[in-house]
Design an enzyme around this catalytic site. Structure first.
Site, PDB file in Angstrom:
ATOM      1  N   HIS A  18      18.444  60.510 137.847  1.00 48.70           N
ATOM      2  CA  HIS A  18      18.977  60.703 136.393  1.00 48.70           C
ATOM      3  C   HIS A  18      20.103  61.978 136.779  1.00 48.70           C
ATOM      4  O   HIS A  18      21.288  62.149 136.226  1.00 48.70           O
ATOM      5  CB  HIS A  18      17.851  61.393 135.390  1.00 48.70           C
ATOM      6  N   LYS A  42       3.260  59.010 120.766  1.00 55.74           N
ATOM      7  CA  LYS A  42       3.161  58.424 122.268  1.00 55.74           C
ATOM      8  C   LYS A  42       2.603  59.442 123.268  1.00 55.74           C
ATOM      9  O   LYS A  42       3.288  60.571 123.205  1.00 55.74           O
ATOM     10  CB  LYS A  42       4.346  57.761 122.771  1.00 55.74           C
ATOM     11  N   ARG A  91      21.062  50.733 137.332  1.00 48.77           N
ATOM     12  CA  ARG A  91      20.519  50.294 138.691  1.00 48.77           C
ATOM     13  C   ARG A  91      20.524  48.847 139.068  1.00 48.77           C
ATOM     14  O   ARG A  91      20.750  48.808 140.424  1.00 48.77           O
ATOM     15  CB  ARG A  91      19.127  50.818 138.953  1.00 48.77           C
ATOM     16  N   SER A 129      11.203  56.347 137.217  1.00 52.24           N
ATOM     17  CA  SER A 129      10.166  57.298 136.843  1.00 52.24           C
ATOM     18  C   SER A 129       8.747  56.924 136.810  1.00 52.24           C
ATOM     19  O   SER A 129       7.961  57.501 137.288  1.00 52.24           O
ATOM     20  CB  SER A 129      10.595  57.718 135.248  1.00 52.24           C
TER      21      SER A 129
HETATM   22  P1  ADP Z   1      14.569  54.923 128.919  1.00 52.21           P
HETATM   23  O1  ADP Z   1      13.191  55.155 128.504  1.00 52.21           O
HETATM   24  O2  ADP Z   1      15.380  55.329 127.933  1.00 52.21           O
HETATM   25  O3  ADP Z   1      14.875  53.930 130.010  1.00 52.21           O
HETATM   26  P2  ADP Z   1      14.626  56.780 131.552  1.00 52.21           P
HETATM   27  O4  ADP Z   1      14.363  58.051 131.492  1.00 52.21           O
HETATM   28  O5  ADP Z   1      13.704  55.516 132.130  1.00 52.21           O
HETATM   29  O6  ADP Z   1      14.763  56.165 130.036  1.00 52.21           O
HETATM   30  O7  ADP Z   1      16.274  56.332 131.894  1.00 52.21           O
HETATM   31  C1  ADP Z   1      17.144  56.925 131.224  1.00 52.21           C
HETATM   32  C2  ADP Z   1      18.607  56.340 131.843  1.00 52.21           C
HETATM   33  O8  ADP Z   1      18.703  56.665 132.977  1.00 52.21           O
HETATM   34  C3  ADP Z   1      18.807  54.808 131.547  1.00 52.21           C
HETATM   35  O9  ADP Z   1      20.029  54.500 131.439  1.00 52.21           O
HETATM   36  C4  ADP Z   1      18.381  54.407 132.888  1.00 52.21           C
HETATM   37  O10 ADP Z   1      18.912  53.251 133.524  1.00 52.21           O
HETATM   38  C5  ADP Z   1      18.782  55.707 133.873  1.00 52.21           C
HETATM   39  N1  ADP Z   1      18.191  55.614 135.148  1.00 52.21           N
HETATM   40  C6  ADP Z   1      16.779  55.852 135.404  1.00 52.21           C
HETATM   41  N2  ADP Z   1      16.564  55.811 136.880  1.00 52.21           N
HETATM   42  C7  ADP Z   1      17.874  55.901 137.258  1.00 52.21           C
HETATM   43  C8  ADP Z   1      18.133  55.991 138.690  1.00 52.21           C
HETATM   44  N3  ADP Z   1      17.494  56.203 139.596  1.00 52.21           N
HETATM   45  N4  ADP Z   1      19.610  55.930 139.011  1.00 52.21           N
HETATM   46  C9  ADP Z   1      20.594  55.838 137.886  1.00 52.21           C
HETATM   47  N5  ADP Z   1      20.259  55.742 136.614  1.00 52.21           N
HETATM   48  C10 ADP Z   1      18.823  55.838 136.248  1.00 52.21           C
END
Ligand code: ADP
Length: 151
Positions: A18, A42, A91, A129
């Site tokens: 992120h 949640k 990703r 995550s």
């Molecule tokens: P959500 O619940 O909205 O998917 P996340 O916190 O999982 O929230 O992800 C937020 C954004 O960051 C999404 O666009 C996701 O694809 C992107 N993202 C998550 N992990 C990575 C990573 N390792 N590299 C690049 N982008 C990522």
């Protein structure tokens, strides 16, 4: 006019993947707002207020980044904030399928809103995550996946 992008996500936790998207987003936008989506019904693994503080600690010298917690439609949040861009990371094709749909819906809800996707840097492509939560839950060390120290 300032180009403001909202980077919405659950960030449970916010990871180096992120962080890379936000840092690269700062080359494109004047301001990036990291918006932690939190539905109080949640249960999260990492407490939301603590996560906000942790993310802020990764940007102490960057006044162009704001971190907030929200519980509303992302498209509405963008309107309220005067932001015309959503920033998202991609990703793989699974992310693409999902992101494609939500970006169409967000555009339907707010015609001013453009979603900008950045392809993940290869070194972060396998970070998610959910995997990090799992590693932490079973006592593994996750510090190398995070851009801040866990308190
Ligand atoms: P959500 O619940 O909205 O998917 P996340 O916190 O999982 O929230 O992800 C937020 C954004 O960051 C999404 O666009 C996701 O694809 C992107 N993202 C998550 N992990 C990575 C990573 N390792 N590299 C690049 N982008 C990522």
């Amino acid at each position: 006019m300032n180009k403001i992008a909202i980077f919405p996500g659950s960030f449970d936790p916010y990871t180096n993947g992120h962080h890379d998207i936000v840092c690269r987003g700062l080359d494109i936008f004047d301001e990036v707002v990291i918006a932690i989506g939190h539905n109080s019904q949640k249960i999260r693994y990492f407490q939301v207020v603590q996560m906000k503080q942790s993310i802020e600690s990764a940007f102490t010298n960057e006044p162009r980044v704001t971190v907030m917690i929200y519980d509303q439609l992302t498209a509405e949040l963008a309107k309220d904030y005067g932001a015309n861009y959503l920033l998202r990371g991609l990703r793989n094709t699974t992310d693409f399928e999902y992101e494609n749909s939500i970006s169409q819906v967000n555009r339907y809800l707010n015609q001013e809103l453009e979603t900008v996707f950045l392809i993940t840097s290869p070194q972060y492509a396998s970070i998610s995550s959910s995997i990090i939560r799992e590693v932490h839950k079973y006592g593994g060390d996750i510090k190398n996946f995070l851009p801040y120290q866990l308190s």
